[in-house]
Motif scaffolding. Structure first.
Motif, PDB file in Angstrom:
ATOM      1  N   GLN A   1     -16.256   3.004  11.207  1.00 44.06           N
ATOM      2  CA  GLN A   1     -15.333   2.153  10.963  1.00 44.06           C
ATOM      3  C   GLN A   1     -15.961   1.108   9.905  1.00 44.06           C
ATOM      4  O   GLN A   1     -15.583   0.774   8.809  1.00 44.06           O
ATOM      5  CB  GLN A   1     -14.707   1.303  12.096  1.00 44.06           C
ATOM      6  CG  GLN A   1     -13.655   0.416  11.772  1.00 44.06           C
ATOM      7  CD  GLN A   1     -13.787  -0.909  11.537  1.00 44.06           C
ATOM      8  OE1 GLN A   1     -14.418  -1.421  12.684  1.00 44.06           O
ATOM      9  NE2 GLN A   1     -13.636  -1.775  10.516  1.00 44.06           N
ATOM     10  N   ILE A   2     -17.211   0.413  10.314  1.00 43.85           N
ATOM     11  CA  ILE A   2     -17.908  -0.588   9.388  1.00 43.85           C
ATOM     12  C   ILE A   2     -18.134  -0.072   8.005  1.00 43.85           C
ATOM     13  O   ILE A   2     -17.701  -0.728   7.271  1.00 43.85           O
ATOM     14  CB  ILE A   2     -19.176  -0.896  10.346  1.00 43.85           C
ATOM     15  CG1 ILE A   2     -18.585  -1.655  11.476  1.00 43.85           C
ATOM     16  CG2 ILE A   2     -20.006  -1.981   9.117  1.00 43.85           C
ATOM     17  CD1 ILE A   2     -19.724  -2.126  12.285  1.00 43.85           C
TER      18      ILE A   2
ATOM     19  N   SER B   1      -4.422   7.325  -0.126  1.00 42.22           N
ATOM     20  CA  SER B   1      -4.066   6.243   0.873  1.00 42.22           C
ATOM     21  C   SER B   1      -5.203   5.312   1.063  1.00 42.22           C
ATOM     22  O   SER B   1      -4.884   4.323   1.878  1.00 42.22           O
ATOM     23  CB  SER B   1      -3.678   7.086   2.026  1.00 42.22           C
ATOM     24  OG  SER B   1      -4.688   7.833   2.728  1.00 42.22           O
ATOM     25  N   LYS B   2      -6.579   5.680   0.699  1.00 43.00           N
ATOM     26  CA  LYS B   2      -7.744   4.921   1.116  1.00 43.00           C
ATOM     27  C   LYS B   2      -7.675   4.752   2.739  1.00 43.00           C
ATOM     28  O   LYS B   2      -7.808   3.636   3.158  1.00 43.00           O
ATOM     29  CB  LYS B   2      -7.604   3.424   0.584  1.00 43.00           C
ATOM     30  CG  LYS B   2      -7.790   3.478  -0.762  1.00 43.00           C
ATOM     31  CD  LYS B   2      -9.033   3.208  -1.223  1.00 43.00           C
ATOM     32  CE  LYS B   2      -9.696   3.220  -2.614  1.00 43.00           C
ATOM     33  NZ  LYS B   2     -11.021   2.643  -2.706  1.00 43.00           N
ATOM     34  N   THR B   3      -7.174   5.654   3.371  1.00 46.80           N
ATOM     35  CA  THR B   3      -7.347   6.175   4.575  1.00 46.80           C
ATOM     36  C   THR B   3      -8.142   7.205   5.010  1.00 46.80           C
ATOM     37  O   THR B   3      -8.310   8.181   4.399  1.00 46.80           O
ATOM     38  CB  THR B   3      -6.190   5.956   5.460  1.00 46.80           C
ATOM     39  OG1 THR B   3      -5.707   7.102   5.168  1.00 46.80           O
ATOM     40  CG2 THR B   3      -5.157   4.951   5.362  1.00 46.80           C
TER      41      THR B   3
ATOM     42  N   SER C   1       0.340   3.976  -2.714  1.00 44.55           N
ATOM     43  CA  SER C   1      -0.293   5.370  -2.142  1.00 44.55           C
ATOM     44  C   SER C   1       0.592   6.377  -2.531  1.00 44.55           C
ATOM     45  O   SER C   1       0.429   7.242  -3.096  1.00 44.55           O
ATOM     46  CB  SER C   1      -0.321   5.553  -0.639  1.00 44.55           C
ATOM     47  OG  SER C   1      -1.384   4.592  -0.309  1.00 44.55           O
TER      48      SER C   1
ATOM     49  N   GLU D   1     -14.956   0.414   6.022  1.00 44.58           N
ATOM     50  CA  GLU D   1     -14.387  -0.529   5.664  1.00 44.58           C
ATOM     51  C   GLU D   1     -14.829  -1.292   4.400  1.00 44.58           C
ATOM     52  O   GLU D   1     -14.284  -1.672   3.459  1.00 44.58           O
ATOM     53  CB  GLU D   1     -14.384  -1.730   6.642  1.00 44.58           C
ATOM     54  CG  GLU D   1     -13.295  -2.929   6.505  1.00 44.58           C
ATOM     55  CD  GLU D   1     -13.893  -3.945   7.337  1.00 44.58           C
ATOM     56  OE1 GLU D   1     -14.481  -3.806   8.449  1.00 44.58           O
ATOM     57  OE2 GLU D   1     -13.803  -5.155   6.976  1.00 44.58           O
TER      58      GLU D   1
ATOM     59  N   GLY E   1     -13.857   0.320   1.343  1.00 48.01           N
ATOM     60  CA  GLY E   1     -12.331  -0.152   1.096  1.00 48.01           C
ATOM     61  C   GLY E   1     -11.508   1.026   1.831  1.00 48.01           C
ATOM     62  O   GLY E   1     -10.144   1.234   1.630  1.00 48.01           O
ATOM     63  N   TYR E   2     -11.851   1.579   2.922  1.00 47.44           N
ATOM     64  CA  TYR E   2     -10.932   2.665   3.610  1.00 47.44           C
ATOM     65  C   TYR E   2     -10.896   2.034   4.901  1.00 47.44           C
ATOM     66  O   TYR E   2     -11.647   1.331   5.482  1.00 47.44           O
ATOM     67  CB  TYR E   2     -11.925   3.977   3.494  1.00 47.44           C
ATOM     68  CG  TYR E   2     -11.982   4.741   2.273  1.00 47.44           C
ATOM     69  CD1 TYR E   2     -10.967   5.902   1.864  1.00 47.44           C
ATOM     70  CD2 TYR E   2     -12.686   4.350   1.392  1.00 47.44           C
ATOM     71  CE1 TYR E   2     -10.872   6.529   0.947  1.00 47.44           C
ATOM     72  CE2 TYR E   2     -12.786   4.865  -0.004  1.00 47.44           C
ATOM     73  CZ  TYR E   2     -11.782   6.222  -0.331  1.00 47.44           C
ATOM     74  OH  TYR E   2     -11.620   6.834  -1.183  1.00 47.44           O
ATOM     75  N   THR E   3      -9.609   2.525   5.472  1.00 46.20           N
ATOM     76  CA  THR E   3      -9.314   2.088   6.926  1.00 46.20           C
ATOM     77  C   THR E   3      -9.384   3.339   7.630  1.00 46.20           C
ATOM     78  O   THR E   3      -8.993   4.380   7.265  1.00 46.20           O
ATOM     79  CB  THR E   3      -8.045   1.475   6.832  1.00 46.20           C
ATOM     80  OG1 THR E   3      -7.982   0.335   6.008  1.00 46.20           O
ATOM     81  CG2 THR E   3      -7.719   0.630   8.162  1.00 46.20           C
ATOM     82  N   VAL E   4      -9.615   3.199   9.030  1.00 48.93           N
ATOM     83  CA  VAL E   4      -9.799   4.409   9.904  1.00 48.93           C
ATOM     84  C   VAL E   4      -8.780   4.579  10.639  1.00 48.93           C
ATOM     85  O   VAL E   4      -8.499   3.757  11.742  1.00 48.93           O
ATOM     86  CB  VAL E   4     -11.251   4.306  10.402  1.00 48.93           C
ATOM     87  CG1 VAL E   4     -11.434   5.430  11.374  1.00 48.93           C
ATOM     88  CG2 VAL E   4     -12.364   4.247   9.561  1.00 48.93           C
ATOM     89  N   PHE E   5      -8.118   5.869  10.958  1.00 47.89           N
ATOM     90  CA  PHE E   5      -7.259   6.259  11.974  1.00 47.89           C
ATOM     91  C   PHE E   5      -7.901   6.816  13.066  1.00 47.89           C
ATOM     92  O   PHE E   5      -9.210   7.592  12.805  1.00 47.89           O
ATOM     93  CB  PHE E   5      -6.325   7.251  11.568  1.00 47.89           C
ATOM     94  CG  PHE E   5      -5.067   6.678  10.802  1.00 47.89           C
ATOM     95  CD1 PHE E   5      -4.171   5.816  11.323  1.00 47.89           C
ATOM     96  CD2 PHE E   5      -4.899   6.996   9.480  1.00 47.89           C
ATOM     97  CE1 PHE E   5      -3.008   5.295  10.786  1.00 47.89           C
ATOM     98  CE2 PHE E   5      -3.741   6.637   8.782  1.00 47.89           C
ATOM     99  CZ  PHE E   5      -2.753   5.768   9.527  1.00 47.89           C
ATOM    100  N   ILE E   6      -7.851   6.722  14.128  1.00 50.64           N
ATOM    101  CA  ILE E   6      -8.406   7.352  15.130  1.00 50.64           C
ATOM    102  C   ILE E   6      -7.606   8.434  16.233  1.00 50.64           C
ATOM    103  O   ILE E   6      -6.554   7.911  16.546  1.00 50.64           O
ATOM    104  CB  ILE E   6      -9.390   6.198  15.997  1.00 50.64           C
ATOM    105  CG1 ILE E   6     -10.438   6.911  16.948  1.00 50.64           C
ATOM    106  CG2 ILE E   6      -8.514   5.609  17.230  1.00 50.64           C
ATOM    107  CD1 ILE E   6     -11.427   5.711  17.074  1.00 50.64           C
TER     108      ILE E   6
ATOM    109  N   ASN F   1       0.934  -1.051   0.161  1.00 54.36           N
ATOM    110  CA  ASN F   1      -0.077   0.095   0.010  1.00 54.36           C
ATOM    111  C   ASN F   1       0.911   1.329   0.020  1.00 54.36           C
ATOM    112  O   ASN F   1       0.402   2.226  -0.365  1.00 54.36           O
ATOM    113  CB  ASN F   1      -0.781   0.046   1.116  1.00 54.36           C
ATOM    114  CG  ASN F   1      -2.069  -0.821   1.128  1.00 54.36           C
ATOM    115  OD1 ASN F   1      -2.898  -0.489   0.022  1.00 54.36           O
ATOM    116  ND2 ASN F   1      -2.383  -1.893   1.684  1.00 54.36           N
TER     117      ASN F   1
END
Lengths: 332, 332
Positions: free
Chosen positions: A87-88, A64-66, A58, A91, A94-99, A54
DNA sequence: TTCCATATATTAAACGTTTAACCTATTATC
DNA sequence: GATAATAGGTTAAACGTTTAATATATGGAA
């Protein structure tokens, strides 16, 4: 165990990296790669358990898909639920979550924005802290996709997902009036955030409408001194010249602390005094009487926030930019 | 507004990219770059507001400075608090946290591990779901740094941060006995996870020690049917041949549902029946009597988890690999 | 035969870093 | 004066992708 790259797949099959890349990204539309080779590549990738890098992706693509999620405090149920659904939903796309947590502090919010910018998230979902207009304006200037949720700044033209704070507070207050309350107190935070102010306005208008508004009945408590200030506020309420017969608590934390504090007085709740709370709490279900409360559509808020953000990120037709969801008055 | 790269800084100052890189990373130890040039570079970077490209960095370095946190459900206060402290702690060490929920489902856990692997996190902090030994074993084989928290598998030699489940349950049961209870029920999940089993064992041993253990008094409820099964369990408890005079609830969700369900009977809690809960709940503070409960050191758990993980990631002398923290019996 | 289309792949640059290895001018040492 | 050491850099490859531009072979049409 070395990481498998496109190169390895390419070498094993005696083709070029480009070919492998095209196939694995489904970009051999106009028959650029033969059926046979396509299948071979796909099979080999599966066999070697290829996982794309990734970072390289990226770096090349600039995306970045985040996404970064900035809340006040993830241990607060409201934000926790919001985070869950965000988050659900992310996802699935196709995205991921930073918190990140701000603890309602401007400086922490700034830190988090900086951090997530450095992480090159594709977008941000933010519950902005008090006084963060400037940060938000900077975000606008920087042309970073973002959406505010739960709170916003009415004078700024930003994408947001909010609830109908004014209206639901108005209705809830009227509900208390209908129940016979004549002297209703409103307990809120000492602050200046639009969404909270709207709740106050909803209460005030309802009271004014029937000529029962009394400025004395609005009590303000400090975020950092919740317990202490609530005790004081409740004490004042109980000592009120004209007997208070209803209390509207403006947020979930205030609701809990308020009800807890009320137990120190020998009054019968929901009889001597009607209460109305903002947000659900599992705690209410333990009480021997039912507590009416305003229920926010948290799941929907999360979904809409992600949807709204991704429509910016992926340059869709820009859906509704200002989503207002309806909260519900629960009274069972 | 174009992104500022090392190249731009280098061009503006007429030096090479390498020089800029060395200076900005503080790697010009042996005086490789002159004081004057160093300062110029630092100033120019500040002036242009340089932000390093983490993708390029990670691609080159093979480390991402991110960690993945996998919990059952971030909207659960326990996990929310854990996440809060993990995030704060990780941030201090320069790491950013990805978050993922499993909803206690094996398949979701697998998905999350895969996702985070693809994201090339430097390590994982996981609260494993029931039956996930195999996934954990694979993780071990793949040589990915990770640490289990809250739960673990005793037969696997993995880094973990746990609490003294057996001991605290034992003590808590004895506390009930000391209060005069003679016939104590234990309500737990129908499952097979070590940490929950340990709680049961703590209870059983305490009861056996005084010759009062009765297998009938252990009630099991299903995770997916909590409310329903709890009602049934409480009903059985109330109908018990030999009157039950104490109940120990094994988790926070069970505690809440249990207490709620007990309200349907006309008994006086903490008088006719003593209760003991696992985990704190704000709800308890709303009750007219005090509820003793087991308080987990969540902040410490988060801190230790991050510390333990980073000691793996950064190859420190491997501190304590099996951290057991003491929970406290709160009874006020 | 010559030319063109088509099918199928390859080349090579680029994304922004890091870092081992190399270079050059100046000064110190003998 | 020759040599070595030092200061102060530079070069260039590499990380793993993506993709526009290019190459080659084959077959069909003129």
């Amino acid at each position: 165990m070395e990481r498998v790259s496109l190169k390895m797949i390419a070498n094993e099959l005696g083709v070029s990296i480009a070919t492998v890349s095209l196939v694995l990204n489904g970009k051999n539309k106009n028959g650029r790669v033969s059926q046979g080779m396509s299948q071979k590549i796909i099979d080999k990738a599966a066999e070697l358990n290829y996982v794309p890098n990734n970072f390289a992706k990226s770096l090349k693509m600039g995306r970045s898909k985040t996404i970064g999620l900035i809340v006040a405090d993830i241990s607060n149920v409201f934000f926790g639920s919001l985070a869950l659904h965000i988050q659900i939903c992310a996802e699935k796309a196709g995205y991921t979550v930073f918190i990140g947590n701000t603890n309602e502090k401007l400086i922490e919010m700034e830190k988090m924005i900086k951090l997530f910018k450095a992480r090159q998230v594709d977008g941000l979902i933010i519950t902005p802290t008090e006084g963060s207009e400037k940060l938000i304006k900077d975000l606008l200037k920087a042309d970073i996709p973002f959406v505010l949720v739960d709170r916003s700044f009415p004078e700024l033209d930003v994408d947001s997902v909010l609830i109908n704070n004014y209206q639901i507070s108005n209705v809830s207050t009227k509900h208390l009036l209908k129940k016979g309350c004549r002297n209703i107190a409103f307990v809120t935070y000492k602050q200046d955030q639009f969404h909270i102010n709207e709740r106050k306005r909803g209460y005030m208008e309802a009271m004014k409408e029937v000529g029962l508004f009394n400025p004395e009945n609005v009590k303000e408590v400090r975020y950092g001194f919740l317990e202490k200030d609530i005790r004081k506020a409740i004490s004042q309420i109980m000592k009120s010249e004209k007997k208070i017969d209803g209390i509207f608590f403006a947020t979930n934390s205030i609701s809990l602390a308020g009800v807890k504090s009320l137990f120190n007085y020998k009054i019968e709740l929901q009889k001597d005094i009607q209460i109305m709370c903002f947000d659900e709490s599992e705690a209410f279900y333990l009480l021997p009487f039912s507590v009416p409360f305003v229920k926010q559509p948290i799941e929907e808020m999360g979904k809409q926030a992600v949807r709204s953000l991704l429509s910016q990120v992926e340059r869709h037709a820009n859906e509704e930019r200002h989503v207002i969801l309806n909260a519900a008055l629960i009274n069972k």
